[in-house]
Design a protein around this motif. Structure first.
Motif, PDB file in Angstrom:
ATOM      1  N   ALA A   1      18.350   1.084   2.556  1.00  0.00           N
ATOM      2  CA  ALA A   1      19.022   2.156   3.294  1.00  0.00           C
ATOM      3  C   ALA A   1      19.301   1.761   4.740  1.00  0.00           C
ATOM      4  CB  ALA A   1      18.173   3.426   3.247  1.00  0.00           C
TER       5      ALA A   1
ATOM      6  N   ARG B   1      22.286   3.791   6.990  1.00  0.00           N
ATOM      7  CA  ARG B   1      22.226   5.209   6.627  1.00  0.00           C
ATOM      8  C   ARG B   1      21.544   6.081   7.673  1.00  0.00           C
ATOM      9  NH1 ARG B   1      20.756   5.984   0.333  1.00  0.00           N
ATOM     10  NH2 ARG B   1      20.935   8.150   1.060  1.00  0.00           N
TER      11      ARG B   1
ATOM     12  N   LEU C   1      15.453  11.225   4.509  1.00  0.00           N
ATOM     13  CA  LEU C   1      16.319  10.927   5.634  1.00  0.00           C
ATOM     14  C   LEU C   1      16.929  12.221   6.162  1.00  0.00           C
ATOM     15  CD1 LEU C   1      16.059   8.298   3.916  1.00  0.00           C
ATOM     16  CD2 LEU C   1      18.393   7.751   4.613  1.00  0.00           C
TER      17      LEU C   1
ATOM     18  N   LYS D   1      26.113  12.085   7.876  1.00  0.00           N
ATOM     19  CA  LYS D   1      26.702  12.585   6.639  1.00  0.00           C
ATOM     20  C   LYS D   1      27.659  11.572   6.017  1.00  0.00           C
ATOM     21  CE  LYS D   1      28.143  16.846   6.625  1.00  0.00           C
ATOM     22  NZ  LYS D   1      28.811  18.089   7.090  1.00  0.00           N
TER      23      LYS D   1
ATOM     24  N   LYS E   1      27.379   8.516   5.801  1.00  0.00           N
ATOM     25  CA  LYS E   1      26.645   7.460   5.097  1.00  0.00           C
ATOM     26  C   LYS E   1      25.707   8.003   4.020  1.00  0.00           C
ATOM     27  CE  LYS E   1      28.075   3.830   7.487  1.00  0.00           C
ATOM     28  NZ  LYS E   1      28.723   2.651   6.868  1.00  0.00           N
ATOM     29  N   ASN E   2      25.662   9.332   3.880  1.00  0.00           N
ATOM     30  CA  ASN E   2      24.690   9.944   2.970  1.00  0.00           C
ATOM     31  C   ASN E   2      25.319  11.037   2.112  1.00  0.00           C
ATOM     32  OD1 ASN E   2      21.820   8.816   3.730  1.00  0.00           O
ATOM     33  ND2 ASN E   2      22.891   9.134   5.682  1.00  0.00           N
ATOM     34  N   ASP E   3      26.442  10.693   1.496  1.00  0.00           N
ATOM     35  CA  ASP E   3      27.109  11.595   0.541  1.00  0.00           C
ATOM     36  C   ASP E   3      27.413  12.958   1.137  1.00  0.00           C
ATOM     37  OD1 ASP E   3      26.991   9.631  -1.460  1.00  0.00           O
ATOM     38  OD2 ASP E   3      24.982  10.267  -2.056  1.00  0.00           O
TER      39      ASP E   3
ATOM     40  N   LYS F   1      25.755  14.727   3.142  1.00  0.00           N
ATOM     41  CA  LYS F   1      24.582  15.592   3.203  1.00  0.00           C
ATOM     42  C   LYS F   1      23.908  15.474   4.568  1.00  0.00           C
ATOM     43  CE  LYS F   1      23.631  15.148  -1.754  1.00  0.00           C
ATOM     44  NZ  LYS F   1      22.650  14.646  -2.769  1.00  0.00           N
TER      45      LYS F   1
ATOM     46  N   GLU G   1      20.627  15.859   4.858  1.00  0.00           N
ATOM     47  CA  GLU G   1      19.401  15.136   4.557  1.00  0.00           C
ATOM     48  C   GLU G   1      19.514  14.549   3.171  1.00  0.00           C
ATOM     49  OE1 GLU G   1      16.293  18.152   4.998  1.00  0.00           O
ATOM     50  OE2 GLU G   1      16.038  18.109   2.823  1.00  0.00           O
ATOM     51  N   ALA G   2      18.799  13.465   2.947  1.00  0.00           N
ATOM     52  CA  ALA G   2      18.881  12.773   1.661  1.00  0.00           C
ATOM     53  C   ALA G   2      17.527  12.169   1.335  1.00  0.00           C
ATOM     54  CB  ALA G   2      19.941  11.683   1.720  1.00  0.00           C
TER      55      ALA G   2
ATOM     56  N   LEU H   1      15.562   9.196  -0.919  1.00  0.00           N
ATOM     57  CA  LEU H   1      15.775   7.947  -1.633  1.00  0.00           C
ATOM     58  C   LEU H   1      15.047   7.970  -2.971  1.00  0.00           C
ATOM     59  CD1 LEU H   1      15.315   5.383   1.292  1.00  0.00           C
ATOM     60  CD2 LEU H   1      17.401   6.546   0.544  1.00  0.00           C
TER      61      LEU H   1
END
Length: 366
Positions: A114, A119, A284, A295, A297-299, A301, A303-304, A306
């Motif tokens: 990541a 990310r 994240l 967002k 880099k993280n679809d 979102k 927060e994401a 892993l």
């Protein structure tokens, strides 16, 4: 005491004459001299579970004798030993696994992926802690003194004190037999680095894996604060150890280990766009004004989490790599980089000064 598996086993686990006085299991081979184990042709690999000051010497001799090595953390006791073990692996091409367990946690490997994918933006620092608190220090209660053991005893109660010290090899000073030093060696500088080598090695190795990759990175500046504030029982080591490491890759790491309060600092990595909480499946979150960058880099979102998968345990991973499968959780490169940083932290505390590392000469500089 030396312990091995049966003669037919390719993997010999041993605790040498420099051991902790535990009794050998029924049916196990035993020797007061680890070199007799290394001389055996029916053994392909050894596990080193001795006090720290013997790790490097036995590891190098094992590889020179054609054995693969699993060595408990810390990898060695000194910086010089760490580099020598690393160079021995490079030359002999033997498999050497170091044992900080969290390097087998897939979360740190996924964190590395990541971070490389940007990310959480540019990472500038990380933190971790390994704290304990007990009415009587666990370095005392976990390592109980056996009054029936000593240099003047026989059988499994016999301690070869000169061998344990290793003073003939320059491993520790020669002193009269001291049960406190033998059974509670983690409290004394000649054999150990206290909470730094016993606990913080577990934290730094996986953080370096996440931040710099499976071969780790060497620090350029190391500072330590702390002291022995509570249990002043004659020990050398501090009960409060605060370590700051600066790396040429443009990040810093802050590590804490105390024996006076077990409230932890979260294991966490800080990036310009977001923050990563470690442990299990890393989480994240965006940070500050950088929601949109996070967002992207993280679809899309805010927060994401892993996704992780279960990895082989440390010894299983070691055996897999010997057989030609997989990648070591903690190879010698990561082990040496971690050891150098931790040992410079110990010396920063002991010498009360900043320690600087010259990457070209691989030496401490003023």
């Amino acid at each position: 005491m030396t312990r091995t598996t049966s003669a037919s086993s390719p993997f010999a686990t041993y605790i040498s004459a420099v051991s902790r006085g535990r009794r050998r299991p029924a049916g196990a081979d035993a020797s007061l001299d680890y070199r007799k184990i290394l001389d055996r042709k029916d053994i392909d690999a050894v596990l080193i579970a001795t006090p720290d000051h013997w790790h490097g010497k036995i590891a190098m001799e094992a590889m020179e004798s054609g054995k693969h090595v699993y060595v408990e953390k810390p990898m060695t006791h000194t910086v010089e030993q760490a580099l020598a073990v690393r160079d021995t692996v490079r030359r002999t091409t033997k498999v050497l696994q170091v044992g900080p367990q969290a390097t087998g946690d897939d979360g740190y490997w996924q964190a590395q992926t990541a971070i490389k994918a940007n990310r959480i933006g540019q990472v500038t620092w990380a933190q971790g802690s390994y704290n304990r608190n007990a009415r009587v220090c666990l370095f005392n209660t976990h390592q109980k003194i056996d009054p029936s053991a000593g240099p003047d005893k026989a059988g499994d109660d016999y301690i070869d004190w000169d061998m344990w010290l290793g003073h003939k090899h320059g491993l520790a000073p020669k002193i009269p037999f001291n049960p406190e030093h033998f059974f509670r060696f983690r409290k004394y500088w000649p054999y150990n680095g206290g909470v730094a080598t016993d606990l913080l090695y577990h934290k730094l190795a996986p953080l370096l894996l996440a931040l710099a990759g499976p071969n780790g990175a060497y620090p350029q500046r190391v500072n330590t604060a702390g002291g022995l504030y509570v249990e002043k029982d004659g020990r050398d080591i501090p009960d409060t150890f605060l370590l700051t490491l600066d790396y040429p890759q443009a990040f810093s790491i802050f590590l804490v280990s105390t024996l006076t309060n077990d409230t932890p600092l979260p294991d966490r990595i800080y990036g310009k766009h977001g923050t990563m909480d470690l442990g299990g499946e890393p989480l994240l979150r965006f940070n500050g004004d950088f929601k949109e960058e996070f967002k992207s880099k993280n679809d899309n979102k805010e927060e994401a989490r892993l996704t992780t998968t279960k990895r082989r345990d440390m010894v299983g991973n070691f055996l897999d790599v010997i057989r030609g499968n997989g990648t070591l959780h903690c190879n010698v490169e990561l082990g040496a980089a971690t050891m150098v940083a931790i040992k410079l932290g110990v010396e920063s505390y002991r010498q009360r000064k900043t320690m600087l590392w010259d990457a070209k000469t691989e030496k401490v500089v003023s």
